[in-house]
Design a protein around this motif. Sequence first.
Motif, mmCIF file in Angstrom:
data_model
loop_
_atom_site.group_PDB
_atom_site.id
_atom_site.type_symbol
_atom_site.label_atom_id
_atom_site.label_comp_id
_atom_site.label_asym_id
_atom_site.label_seq_id
_atom_site.Cartn_x
_atom_site.Cartn_y
_atom_site.Cartn_z
ATOM 1 N N ARG A 46 -14.560 28.108 10.097
ATOM 2 C CA ARG A 46 -15.111 27.144 9.401
ATOM 3 C C ARG A 46 -14.413 26.828 8.318
ATOM 4 N NH1 ARG A 46 -21.088 29.597 9.253
ATOM 5 N NH2 ARG A 46 -21.995 29.154 10.920
ATOM 6 N N GLU A 47 -13.919 27.737 7.577
ATOM 7 C CA GLU A 47 -12.926 27.531 6.464
ATOM 8 C C GLU A 47 -11.781 26.610 6.736
ATOM 9 O OE1 GLU A 47 -14.415 27.637 3.595
ATOM 10 O OE2 GLU A 47 -15.865 28.967 3.950
ATOM 11 N N CYS A 48 -11.142 26.984 7.934
ATOM 12 C CA CYS A 48 -9.954 26.347 8.205
ATOM 13 C C CYS A 48 -10.332 24.848 8.463
ATOM 14 C CB CYS A 48 -9.531 27.119 9.598
ATOM 15 S SG CYS A 48 -8.690 28.607 9.436
ATOM 16 N N ASP A 49 -11.644 24.719 9.101
ATOM 17 C CA ASP A 49 -12.065 23.142 9.559
ATOM 18 C C ASP A 49 -12.203 22.347 8.226
ATOM 19 O OD1 ASP A 49 -12.839 21.230 11.057
ATOM 20 O OD2 ASP A 49 -15.104 21.822 10.714
ATOM 21 N N ALA A 50 -12.644 22.886 6.951
ATOM 22 C CA ALA A 50 -12.925 22.378 5.964
ATOM 23 C C ALA A 50 -11.627 22.223 5.264
ATOM 24 C CB ALA A 50 -13.815 23.264 4.742
ATOM 25 N N GLY A 51 -10.586 23.151 5.262
ATOM 26 C CA GLY A 51 -9.256 22.778 4.669
ATOM 27 C C GLY A 51 -8.658 21.898 5.485
ATOM 28 N N ILE A 52 -8.578 21.773 6.564
ATOM 29 C CA ILE A 52 -7.813 20.788 7.387
ATOM 30 C C ILE A 52 -8.283 19.376 6.983
ATOM 31 C CG2 ILE A 52 -7.545 19.818 9.850
ATOM 32 C CD1 ILE A 52 -7.124 22.736 10.480
ATOM 33 N N LYS A 53 -9.815 19.289 6.989
ATOM 34 C CA LYS A 53 -10.386 17.998 6.639
ATOM 35 C C LYS A 53 -9.889 17.645 5.221
ATOM 36 C CE LYS A 53 -14.413 18.638 9.702
ATOM 37 N NZ LYS A 53 -15.745 18.973 9.638
ATOM 38 N N MET A 54 -9.576 18.391 4.525
ATOM 39 C CA MET A 54 -9.522 18.343 3.102
ATOM 40 C C MET A 54 -7.817 17.729 3.096
ATOM 41 S SD MET A 54 -10.545 18.650 -0.060
ATOM 42 C CE MET A 54 -10.349 18.907 -1.915
ATOM 43 N N GLY A 55 -6.971 18.417 3.800
ATOM 44 C CA GLY A 55 -5.488 17.975 3.757
ATOM 45 C C GLY A 55 -5.467 16.309 4.441
ATOM 46 N N VAL A 56 -6.262 16.165 5.459
ATOM 47 C CA VAL A 56 -5.985 14.882 6.014
ATOM 48 C C VAL A 56 -6.366 13.715 4.968
ATOM 49 C CG1 VAL A 56 -7.048 13.332 7.815
ATOM 50 C CG2 VAL A 56 -6.261 15.691 8.592
ATOM 51 N N ALA A 57 -7.769 14.139 4.364
ATOM 52 C CA ALA A 57 -8.119 13.377 3.402
ATOM 53 C C ALA A 57 -7.071 13.028 2.220
ATOM 54 C CB ALA A 57 -9.525 13.763 2.792
ATOM 55 N N SER A 58 -6.549 14.024 1.696
ATOM 56 C CA SER A 58 -5.583 13.989 0.572
ATOM 57 C C SER A 58 -4.390 13.042 1.337
ATOM 58 C CB SER A 58 -5.158 15.192 0.275
ATOM 59 O OG SER A 58 -6.278 16.249 -0.200
ATOM 60 N N ILE A 59 -3.985 13.143 2.496
ATOM 61 C CA ILE A 59 -2.944 12.438 2.690
ATOM 62 C C ILE A 59 -3.369 10.905 2.763
ATOM 63 C CG2 ILE A 59 -1.452 12.061 4.841
ATOM 64 C CD1 ILE A 59 -1.380 14.888 5.352
ATOM 65 N N ASP A 60 -4.559 10.670 3.313
ATOM 66 C CA ASP A 60 -5.162 9.381 3.398
ATOM 67 C C ASP A 60 -5.254 8.717 2.145
ATOM 68 O OD1 ASP A 60 -5.182 9.201 6.177
ATOM 69 O OD2 ASP A 60 -7.596 9.970 6.111
ATOM 70 N N GLU A 61 -5.444 9.403 1.083
ATOM 71 C CA GLU A 61 -5.600 9.010 -0.244
ATOM 72 C C GLU A 61 -4.176 8.364 -0.778
ATOM 73 O OE1 GLU A 61 -7.286 11.384 -3.253
ATOM 74 O OE2 GLU A 61 -9.135 11.828 -2.089
ATOM 75 N N VAL A 62 -3.144 9.112 -0.398
ATOM 76 C CA VAL A 62 -1.944 8.698 -1.154
ATOM 77 C C VAL A 62 -0.871 7.773 -0.224
ATOM 78 C CG1 VAL A 62 -1.910 10.724 -2.669
ATOM 79 C CG2 VAL A 62 -0.615 10.803 -0.389
ATOM 80 N N ILE A 63 -1.247 7.711 1.101
ATOM 81 C CA ILE A 63 -0.125 7.296 2.057
ATOM 82 C C ILE A 63 0.271 5.729 1.893
ATOM 83 C CG2 ILE A 63 -1.867 6.466 3.835
ATOM 84 C CD1 ILE A 63 1.422 8.582 4.457
ATOM 85 N N ASP A 64 -0.775 5.015 1.215
ATOM 86 C CA ASP A 64 -0.490 3.745 1.033
ATOM 87 C C ASP A 64 0.301 3.438 -0.256
ATOM 88 O OD1 ASP A 64 -2.007 2.769 3.234
ATOM 89 O OD2 ASP A 64 -3.703 2.490 2.224
ATOM 90 N N TYR A 65 0.454 4.366 -1.121
ATOM 91 C CA TYR A 65 1.171 4.393 -2.409
ATOM 92 C C TYR A 65 2.867 4.641 -1.976
ATOM 93 C CZ TYR A 65 -3.233 4.049 -4.485
ATOM 94 O OH TYR A 65 -4.448 3.596 -5.144
ATOM 95 N N VAL A 66 3.029 5.330 -0.813
ATOM 96 C CA VAL A 66 4.447 5.742 -0.593
ATOM 97 C C VAL A 66 5.481 4.556 -0.367
ATOM 98 C CG1 VAL A 66 5.847 7.288 0.881
ATOM 99 C CG2 VAL A 66 3.416 8.136 0.283
ATOM 100 N N ASN A 67 6.539 4.780 -1.150
ATOM 101 C CA ASN A 67 7.768 3.964 -0.785
ATOM 102 C C ASN A 67 8.755 4.296 -0.156
ATOM 103 O OD1 ASN A 67 6.601 1.797 -2.574
ATOM 104 N ND2 ASN A 67 7.118 3.153 -4.313
#
Length: 130
Positions: free
Chosen positions: A11-32
Amino acid sequence: MIEQDTIKLLRECDAGIKMGVASIDEVIDYVNNRELRDSLIRCKNRHEELKTEIEVLLSEYHDQGKDPNPMARSMSWVKTNMKLAMNESDQTIADLMTDGCNMGVKTLNMYLNQYKAAEEKLTSDIQKFL
């Protein structure tokens, strides 16, 4: 006890992975930088593969998994958006991703120590990522 610790660790791995994906999604459009963008996309894809593997394992235990803690998710969002508002650069994004990865490793180690009775194969597989 083994089964309960295994489920809790998954469960904790599941939550952590979801957090990681969401974090990448938050910044990807800002990457040059193309290399940074490609690296983040590869990381996101690997996280999604791991998420699928964890979902399969959780389903074997008839468990639905876990979403990230809403407070942690909110704090991450605020930190990301504040830092990007102050300095929208690839360096800022790299720092945010590094901080997130470090937090993930620290948290995962904490859960490995907390759920010591989890299946050895699972803990061994998790330790390969640390």
